[in-house]
Design a protein around this motif. Structure first.
Motif, mmCIF file in Angstrom:
data_model
loop_
_atom_site.group_PDB
_atom_site.id
_atom_site.type_symbol
_atom_site.label_atom_id
_atom_site.label_comp_id
_atom_site.label_asym_id
_atom_site.label_seq_id
_atom_site.Cartn_x
_atom_site.Cartn_y
_atom_site.Cartn_z
ATOM 1 N N THR A 101 -23.564 -39.451 -55.377
ATOM 2 C CA THR A 101 -23.970 -38.039 -55.317
ATOM 3 C C THR A 101 -22.750 -37.114 -55.352
ATOM 4 N N ASN A 135 -31.195 -39.712 -58.296
ATOM 5 C CA ASN A 135 -32.131 -40.665 -57.694
ATOM 6 C C ASN A 135 -32.692 -41.569 -58.805
ATOM 7 N N HIS A 170 -33.162 -39.084 -44.412
ATOM 8 C CA HIS A 170 -32.369 -40.259 -44.801
ATOM 9 C C HIS A 170 -31.841 -41.007 -43.580
ATOM 10 N N HIS A 171 -31.322 -42.202 -43.861
ATOM 11 C CA HIS A 171 -30.659 -43.028 -42.852
ATOM 12 C C HIS A 171 -29.429 -42.282 -42.313
ATOM 13 N N LYS A 220 -25.666 -41.849 -44.004
ATOM 14 C CA LYS A 220 -25.442 -41.057 -45.217
ATOM 15 C C LYS A 220 -24.355 -40.011 -44.974
ATOM 16 N N ASP A 278 -23.446 -37.332 -47.054
ATOM 17 C CA ASP A 278 -23.634 -35.967 -47.574
ATOM 18 C C ASP A 278 -24.986 -35.381 -47.158
ATOM 19 N N SER A 282 -29.171 -34.071 -49.447
ATOM 20 C CA SER A 282 -29.052 -35.173 -50.400
ATOM 21 C C SER A 282 -28.907 -34.647 -51.825
ATOM 22 N N GLY A 283 -28.396 -35.516 -52.701
ATOM 23 C CA GLY A 283 -28.306 -35.158 -54.124
ATOM 24 C C GLY A 283 -29.685 -34.896 -54.703
ATOM 25 N N PHE A 304 -34.699 -48.573 -56.093
ATOM 26 C CA PHE A 304 -33.844 -47.887 -57.071
ATOM 27 C C PHE A 304 -33.488 -48.778 -58.273
HETATM 28 O O1 LIG Z 1 -29.015 -43.372 -49.261
HETATM 29 C C1 LIG Z 1 -28.531 -42.423 -49.906
HETATM 30 O O2 LIG Z 1 -27.411 -41.937 -49.633
HETATM 31 C C2 LIG Z 1 -29.307 -41.830 -51.000
HETATM 32 N N1 LIG Z 1 -28.730 -40.917 -51.735
HETATM 33 C C3 LIG Z 1 -29.306 -40.267 -52.838
HETATM 34 C C4 LIG Z 1 -29.360 -38.773 -52.576
HETATM 35 O O3 LIG Z 1 -28.452 -38.230 -51.934
HETATM 36 O O4 LIG Z 1 -30.283 -38.123 -53.064
HETATM 37 C C5 LIG Z 1 -30.623 -40.836 -53.280
HETATM 38 C C6 LIG Z 1 -31.436 -41.366 -52.185
HETATM 39 C C7 LIG Z 1 -30.662 -42.326 -51.298
#
Ligand SMILES: O=C(O)C1=N[C@H](C(=O)O)CCC1
Ligand SMILES: NC(=O)c1ccc[n+]([C@@H]2O[C@H](COP(=O)([O-])OP(=O)(O)OC[C@H]3O[C@@H](n4cnc5c(N)ncnc54)[C@H](O)[C@@H]3O)[C@@H](O)[C@H]2O)c1
Length: 255
Positions: A87, A114, A142-143, A146, A148, A151-152, A229
Motif C-alpha cells: 500500500t 486489494n 484490520h489486524h 497493520k 498504515d 488502509s489502501g 487475496f
Molecule cells: O493486511 C493488510 O495490511 C491489508 N492491506 C491492504 C489495504 O491496506 O487495503 C488490503 C487489505 C489487507
C-alpha cells in the motif's frame, strides 16, 4: 505419437517474491508453488540480495510503503514486470512509476490496493452507489499489526466515491459537528470520512455506509484469511506481461 506428446509444453512463468517472509509473502510463495503454470524463482525478504530474482519474468511485491518504490524502480530497470500489493500509492507515486515505465515500454506493472475479488466488487458497487446518496462514510477494520491507516483499500474507495459524487454534482455529506475530539470523525480522504479500526482477530474488512432520506445502504466485504487475496494475485501474475505500462486496480483484469 499421441496428442499429449505432440503438445509443446507451455513456458513456466518464473515468479520472484519480495516480502517473502511476511504474512502475504508466505501465502504468495505457497500459491505460486501450487500453480502448475508458475515457478517460484526466488523469495526475497529484508537483507537478502534481490539480484536473485534477476531471471524472473514477474516479481510480486508485498513489502512496506517505505521500500516498495525502490523495489519497483529496480524491477523496471531490470525489465521485470511487477505485481504490487504493497500500500501507500499516492497519485504522485503512480506518476513516478509511469515515468520509469516510459523508458521500458515492454514492462508491465499492476498495482492493486486489494487483490480480493470480493473487495474489488465491493469498491465497484460503492462507486456505483455513490451518486445516489447524500451521505457516505467508510469503516475499515484490520489486524493490529497493520502499519498504515487508513488502509489502501479505504483510501482507494474514498477517492472513487469522491470522483463519482463530484461528477454527479453532490456536495459534502451533511455534518453539523462543531465540537470534536480530534479524530472522532475519522480521516478526511477527498471529503469522505474514513474510520480505521484495529483489533486482534480481524484480517481485512470494510463497510461503506450510504445514507439517504429514510434509508441506508451498507456494502460490506470481509477477508477472513489471506488466501482470499491469492486468486487475484495469480490473475495479475498471469496477465501482467501482456499489459505493458501501469494498471491500477484489478478491475480491467476481471473484465
Ligand atoms: O493486511 C493488510 O495490511 C491489508 N492491506 C491492504 C489495504 O491496506 O487495503 C488490503 C487489505 C489487507
Ligand atoms: N493489495 C492487497 O490485496 C493486500 C493484502 C494484504 C496486505 N497488503 C499490503 O501488503 C503489504 C504487506 O503486508 P503484510 O501483512 O504481508 O506485511 P508484513 O509486515 O507481514 O510483511 C512485509 C514483509 O516485507 C519484508 N521487507 C521489508 N523490507 C523489505 C525489502 N527491502 N525487501 C524485501 N522484503 C522486505 C519484511 O521483512 C516483511 O517480511 C502492506 O502494505 C499491506 O497493507 C495488500
Amino acid at each position: 505419437m499421441t496428442d499429449e506428446q505432440e503438445k509443446t509444453p507451455a513456458e513456466l512463468v518464473r515468479v520472484g517474491v519480495f516480502g517473502a517472509r511476511g504474512r502475504m509473502g508466505i501465502e504468495v510463495c505457497k500459491a505460486v508453488d501450487a500453480a502448475d503454470d508458475l515457478e517460484l524463482a526466488a523469495s526475497i525478504d529484508q537483507g537478502d540480495n534481490r539480484s536473485a530474482v534477476s531471471g524472473a519474468h514477474v516479481v510480486v511485491d508485498f513489502t512496506t510503503p517505505d521500500v516498495v518504490m525502490d523495489n519497483l524502480q529496480w524491477c523496471i530497470e531490470q525489465g521485470i514486470s511487477a505485481v504490487v500489493g504493497t500500500t501507500g500509492f499516492t497519485e504522485q507515486r503512480l506518476a513516478q512509476v509511469r515515468g520509469w515505465l516510459a523508458d521500458k515500454p515492454e514492462v508491465g506493472v499492476v498495482i492493486a490496493p486489494n487483490f480480493g475479488i470480493g473487495a474489488v466488487l465491493m469498491m465497484q458497487f460503492a462507486a456505483r452507489a455513490a451518486r445516489h446518496f447524500e451521505s457516505v462514510e467508510i469503516i475499515e477494520q484490520h489486524h493490529p499489526r497493520k502499519l498504515d491507516a487508513p488502509s489502501g483499500t479505504a483510501t482507494h474507495t474514498a477517492r472513487q466515491i469522491a470522483q463519482a459524487r463530484a461528477e454527479a454534482g453532490l456536495g459534502p455529506s451533511p455534518d453539523a459537528t462543531k465540537d470534536e475530539v480530534p479524530g472522532a470523525r475519522g480521516a478526511d480522504i477527498d471529503g469522505v470520512r474514513v474510520h480505521a479500526v484495529r483489533a486482534t482477530g480481524l484480517v481485512a474488512h470494510q463497510e461503506v455506509l450510504f445514507g439517504g432520506t429514510g434509508e441506508t445502504l451498507t456494502i460490506r466485504h470481509d477477508s477472513y484469511d489471506r488466501v482470499s487475496f491469492m486468486p487475484g494475485v495469480l490473475l495479475a501474475v498471469r496477465a501482467v506481461r501482456n499489459r505493458p505500462g501501469l494498471t491500477v486496480g484489478l478491475d480491467a483484469l476481471l473484465d
